[in-house]
Design a protein around this motif. Structure first.
Motif, PDB file in Angstrom:
ATOM      1  N   SER A 120       0.830  -1.219   0.000  1.00  7.04           N
ATOM      2  CA  SER A 120       0.000   0.000   0.000  1.00  7.04           C
ATOM      3  C   SER A 120       0.855   1.256   0.000  1.00  7.04           C
ATOM      4  O   SER A 120       0.333   2.368  -0.055  1.00  7.04           O
ATOM      5  CB  SER A 120      -0.910  -0.003   1.230  1.00  7.04           C
ATOM      6  N   GLN A 121       2.181   1.094   0.046  1.00  4.90           N
ATOM      7  CA  GLN A 121       3.107   2.220   0.077  1.00  4.90           C
ATOM      8  C   GLN A 121       4.472   1.732  -0.406  1.00  4.90           C
ATOM      9  O   GLN A 121       4.688   0.521  -0.549  1.00  4.90           O
ATOM     10  CB  GLN A 121       3.234   2.758   1.509  1.00  4.90           C
ATOM     11  N   ASP A 122       5.369   2.626  -0.677  1.00  9.95           N
ATOM     12  CA  ASP A 122       6.740   2.233  -0.995  1.00  9.95           C
ATOM     13  C   ASP A 122       7.395   1.676   0.264  1.00  9.95           C
ATOM     14  O   ASP A 122       7.294   2.277   1.349  1.00  9.95           O
ATOM     15  CB  ASP A 122       7.544   3.435  -1.491  1.00  9.95           C
ATOM     16  N   ILE A 123       8.053   0.519   0.116  1.00  8.35           N
ATOM     17  CA  ILE A 123       8.708  -0.128   1.260  1.00  8.35           C
ATOM     18  C   ILE A 123      10.191  -0.282   0.943  1.00  8.35           C
ATOM     19  O   ILE A 123      10.559  -0.858  -0.080  1.00  8.35           O
ATOM     20  CB  ILE A 123       8.080  -1.504   1.542  1.00  8.35           C
ATOM     21  N   THR A 127      13.038  -3.573   5.656  1.00 13.03           N
ATOM     22  CA  THR A 127      11.879  -3.190   6.470  1.00 13.03           C
ATOM     23  C   THR A 127      11.120  -4.412   6.949  1.00 13.03           C
ATOM     24  O   THR A 127      10.864  -5.349   6.178  1.00 13.03           O
ATOM     25  CB  THR A 127      10.923  -2.289   5.667  1.00 13.03           C
ATOM     26  N   LEU A 128      10.740  -4.431   8.222  1.00 12.00           N
ATOM     27  CA  LEU A 128       9.868  -5.469   8.766  1.00 12.00           C
ATOM     28  C   LEU A 128       8.438  -5.131   8.369  1.00 12.00           C
ATOM     29  O   LEU A 128       7.924  -4.066   8.719  1.00 12.00           O
ATOM     30  CB  LEU A 128      10.001  -5.537  10.288  1.00 12.00           C
ATOM     31  N   ILE A 129       7.789  -6.010   7.647  1.00  8.03           N
ATOM     32  CA  ILE A 129       6.469  -5.713   7.082  1.00  8.03           C
ATOM     33  C   ILE A 129       5.378  -5.883   8.137  1.00  8.03           C
ATOM     34  O   ILE A 129       5.310  -6.907   8.831  1.00  8.03           O
ATOM     35  CB  ILE A 129       6.181  -6.626   5.880  1.00  8.03           C
ATOM     36  N   THR A 130       4.506  -4.885   8.222  1.00 12.71           N
ATOM     37  CA  THR A 130       3.356  -4.920   9.120  1.00 12.71           C
ATOM     38  C   THR A 130       2.068  -4.844   8.294  1.00 12.71           C
ATOM     39  O   THR A 130       2.091  -4.518   7.105  1.00 12.71           O
ATOM     40  CB  THR A 130       3.417  -3.754  10.119  1.00 12.71           C
ATOM     41  N   SER A 131       0.941  -5.129   8.927  1.00 15.71           N
ATOM     42  CA  SER A 131      -0.338  -5.201   8.220  1.00 15.71           C
ATOM     43  C   SER A 131      -0.744  -3.883   7.578  1.00 15.71           C
ATOM     44  O   SER A 131      -1.408  -3.870   6.531  1.00 15.71           O
ATOM     45  CB  SER A 131      -1.440  -5.674   9.165  1.00 15.71           C
ATOM     46  N   ASP A 132      -0.351  -2.759   8.168  1.00 16.90           N
ATOM     47  CA  ASP A 132      -0.750  -1.463   7.616  1.00 16.90           C
ATOM     48  C   ASP A 132       0.020  -1.117   6.339  1.00 16.90           C
ATOM     49  O   ASP A 132      -0.286  -0.120   5.688  1.00 16.90           O
ATOM     50  CB  ASP A 132      -0.574  -0.356   8.653  1.00 16.90           C
ATOM     51  N   MET A 133       1.005  -1.932   5.968  1.00 19.82           N
ATOM     52  CA  MET A 133       1.755  -1.713   4.730  1.00 19.82           C
ATOM     53  C   MET A 133       1.139  -2.458   3.551  1.00 19.82           C
ATOM     54  O   MET A 133       1.643  -2.364   2.436  1.00 19.82           O
ATOM     55  CB  MET A 133       3.209  -2.174   4.894  1.00 19.82           C
ATOM     56  N   LEU A 134       0.035  -3.178   3.803  1.00 21.53           N
ATOM     57  CA  LEU A 134      -0.573  -4.001   2.772  1.00 21.53           C
ATOM     58  C   LEU A 134      -1.983  -3.546   2.444  1.00 21.53           C
ATOM     59  O   LEU A 134      -2.673  -2.952   3.267  1.00 21.53           O
ATOM     60  CB  LEU A 134      -0.635  -5.469   3.219  1.00 21.53           C
ATOM     61  N   GLY A 157       5.399  -9.782   8.956  1.00 19.31           N
ATOM     62  CA  GLY A 157       6.447 -10.291   9.835  1.00 19.31           C
ATOM     63  C   GLY A 157       7.727 -10.654   9.111  1.00 19.31           C
ATOM     64  O   GLY A 157       8.732 -10.980   9.760  1.00 19.31           O
ATOM     65  N   MET A 158       7.726 -10.592   7.766  1.00 15.33           N
ATOM     66  CA  MET A 158       8.925 -10.853   6.985  1.00 15.33           C
ATOM     67  C   MET A 158       9.697  -9.555   6.771  1.00 15.33           C
ATOM     68  O   MET A 158       9.165  -8.452   6.963  1.00 15.33           O
ATOM     69  CB  MET A 158       8.565 -11.475   5.640  1.00 15.33           C
ATOM     70  N   VAL A 159      10.950  -9.672   6.351  1.00  7.60           N
ATOM     71  CA  VAL A 159      11.807  -8.511   6.107  1.00  7.60           C
ATOM     72  C   VAL A 159      12.128  -8.442   4.617  1.00  7.60           C
ATOM     73  O   VAL A 159      12.496  -9.438   3.997  1.00  7.60           O
ATOM     74  CB  VAL A 159      13.114  -8.612   6.913  1.00  7.60           C
ATOM     75  N   THR A 160      11.971  -7.258   4.029  1.00  5.54           N
ATOM     76  CA  THR A 160      12.225  -7.088   2.601  1.00  5.54           C
ATOM     77  C   THR A 160      13.725  -7.112   2.317  1.00  5.54           C
ATOM     78  O   THR A 160      14.521  -6.511   3.029  1.00  5.54           O
ATOM     79  CB  THR A 160      11.648  -5.758   2.101  1.00  5.54           C
ATOM     80  N   GLN A 161      14.090  -7.813   1.239  1.00  2.00           N
ATOM     81  CA  GLN A 161      15.487  -7.890   0.827  1.00  2.00           C
ATOM     82  C   GLN A 161      15.810  -6.902  -0.294  1.00  2.00           C
ATOM     83  O   GLN A 161      16.966  -6.776  -0.695  1.00  2.00           O
ATOM     84  CB  GLN A 161      15.806  -9.314   0.372  1.00  2.00           C
ATOM     85  N   ARG A 162      14.776  -6.247  -0.815  1.00  3.39           N
ATOM     86  CA  ARG A 162      14.947  -5.200  -1.820  1.00  3.39           C
ATOM     87  C   ARG A 162      13.730  -4.292  -1.756  1.00  3.39           C
ATOM     88  O   ARG A 162      12.694  -4.683  -1.209  1.00  3.39           O
ATOM     89  CB  ARG A 162      15.128  -5.793  -3.212  1.00  3.39           C
ATOM     90  N   PRO A 163      13.795  -3.086  -2.305  1.00  2.00           N
ATOM     91  CA  PRO A 163      12.653  -2.169  -2.230  1.00  2.00           C
ATOM     92  C   PRO A 163      11.419  -2.736  -2.942  1.00  2.00           C
ATOM     93  O   PRO A 163      11.534  -3.433  -3.947  1.00  2.00           O
ATOM     94  CB  PRO A 163      13.165  -0.913  -2.940  1.00  2.00           C
ATOM     95  N   VAL A 164      10.240  -2.436  -2.394  1.00  3.85           N
ATOM     96  CA  VAL A 164       8.965  -2.841  -2.991  1.00  3.85           C
ATOM     97  C   VAL A 164       8.161  -1.576  -3.233  1.00  3.85           C
ATOM     98  O   VAL A 164       7.889  -0.810  -2.299  1.00  3.85           O
ATOM     99  CB  VAL A 164       8.186  -3.803  -2.072  1.00  3.85           C
ATOM    100  N   ARG A 165       7.766  -1.368  -4.470  1.00  3.24           N
ATOM    101  CA  ARG A 165       7.027  -0.162  -4.824  1.00  3.24           C
ATOM    102  C   ARG A 165       5.543  -0.326  -4.490  1.00  3.24           C
ATOM    103  O   ARG A 165       4.996  -1.420  -4.494  1.00  3.24           O
ATOM    104  CB  ARG A 165       7.202   0.154  -6.310  1.00  3.24           C
ATOM    105  N   SER A 166       4.882   0.790  -4.233  1.00  4.62           N
ATOM    106  CA  SER A 166       3.459   0.795  -3.925  1.00  4.62           C
ATOM    107  C   SER A 166       2.657   0.154  -5.061  1.00  4.62           C
ATOM    108  O   SER A 166       2.895   0.456  -6.233  1.00  4.62           O
ATOM    109  CB  SER A 166       2.982   2.231  -3.702  1.00  4.62           C
ATOM    110  N   ALA A 172       8.289 -14.148  -3.221  1.00  2.00           N
ATOM    111  CA  ALA A 172       8.803 -14.955  -2.109  1.00  2.00           C
ATOM    112  C   ALA A 172      10.307 -14.800  -1.933  1.00  2.00           C
ATOM    113  O   ALA A 172      10.815 -14.740  -0.800  1.00  2.00           O
ATOM    114  CB  ALA A 172       8.447 -16.422  -2.332  1.00  2.00           C
ATOM    115  N   HIS A 173      11.050 -14.722  -3.046  1.00  2.00           N
ATOM    116  CA  HIS A 173      12.500 -14.640  -2.940  1.00  2.00           C
ATOM    117  C   HIS A 173      12.987 -13.227  -2.607  1.00  2.00           C
ATOM    118  O   HIS A 173      14.192 -13.007  -2.476  1.00  2.00           O
ATOM    119  CB  HIS A 173      13.170 -15.126  -4.236  1.00  2.00           C
ATOM    120  N   TYR A 174      12.051 -12.266  -2.482  1.00  2.00           N
ATOM    121  CA  TYR A 174      12.422 -10.913  -2.066  1.00  2.00           C
ATOM    122  C   TYR A 174      12.266 -10.716  -0.558  1.00  2.00           C
ATOM    123  O   TYR A 174      12.599  -9.652  -0.042  1.00  2.00           O
ATOM    124  CB  TYR A 174      11.546  -9.869  -2.764  1.00  2.00           C
TER     125      TYR A 174
END
Length: 238
Positions: A120-123, A127-134, A157-166, A172-174
């Motif tokens: 739902s936003q640039d990540i 970053t540790l992903i939370t529900s408000d980011m989806l 609860g997962m951590v991004t290994q590269r930037p994720v755009r909104s 899975a491999h990111y």
């Protein structure tokens, strides 16, 4: 002028022959069509059973069986790849006959309409992903990349290994599970067995996630390998 009796008999015989031939051809054609219909229905049911839980609506389009192959008696469909996800373009193996030695392959297109998670936003990376980011979207899951995660429970609860755009899906491999132990961290190592339980403190020699085995060095310089079971807590498996 009436035809001679012999000519009439000959014409009747020829007519009977052609009628019989047409009957046999029609019967064989109908039987082949019935066999193909049974094969297609078997594959259709097999694919629906494996894909119905993936979304709200499933559309299955099966390619027509080859007319040059023999009839498939008692078809038994299977996935050539046991880990295959029944979405998009798939290949289905079918065992035929009582001995199941005859195998043929059918191509099918499976479109699953359902919901999937997007950012739902640039990540940023790390970053540790939370529900408000989806946020959720509806669409054909077959159009998503093969590694795309659709269930938010697999993402939070997962951590991004590269930037994720909104608006992007999560591959899975990111993503990576968060470290429960950091290299150099003081940790507790538990060893237990029948009638005993011992715990010691040591220094983690590597980062680690849930279930991962890493080396720990105690103050005595002794080194053991233990399995991470919680934040800063490890277990020695005997």
């Amino acid at each position: 002028m009436p035809y001679p009796p012999c000519l009439v008999s000959f014409r009747l015989a020829v007519l009977k022959y052609f009628l019989l031939l047409c009957f046999l051809i029609t019967g064989a054609t109908l039987q082949a069509h019935a066999n193909d219909q049974t094969l297609v229905e078997s594959v259709q049911q097999f694919l629906y059973q494996h894909s119905q839980a993936l979304g709200q609506e499933v559309v299955i389009d099966i390619s027509a069986p080859s007319p040059h192959l023999p009839a498939c008696i008692s078809p038994e469909p299977f996935f050539p790849n046991a880990n295959q996800t029944p979405i998009g373009r798939v290949s289905v193996g079918v065992r035929c006959g009582e001995s199941r030695q005859q195998v043929r392959y059918i191509q099918a297109q499976i479109d699953v309409i359902g919901s999937y998670a997007v950012a739902s936003q640039d990540i940023e990376r790390g970053t540790l992903i939370t529900s408000d980011m989806l946020s959720q979207r509806e669409g054909n899951l077959g159009d998503l990349a093969a590694q795309a995660l659709t269930d938010q429970n697999d993402i939070i609860g997962m951590v991004t290994q590269r930037p994720v755009r909104s608006g992007s899906t999560f591959q899975a491999h990111y993503l990576q599970a968060p470290h429960l132990v950091e290299r150099g961290q003081r940790v507790t190592v538990i060893a237990e067995g029948a009638g005993f339980r011992v715990s010691r403190e040591g220094e983690a020699l590597a980062n680690g996630v849930q279930g991962e085995r890493i080396r720990v060095r105690f103050d005595t310089r002794e080194i053991v390998t233990a399995r991470i079971i919680a934040q800063g807590l490890l277990m020695v498996d005997f």
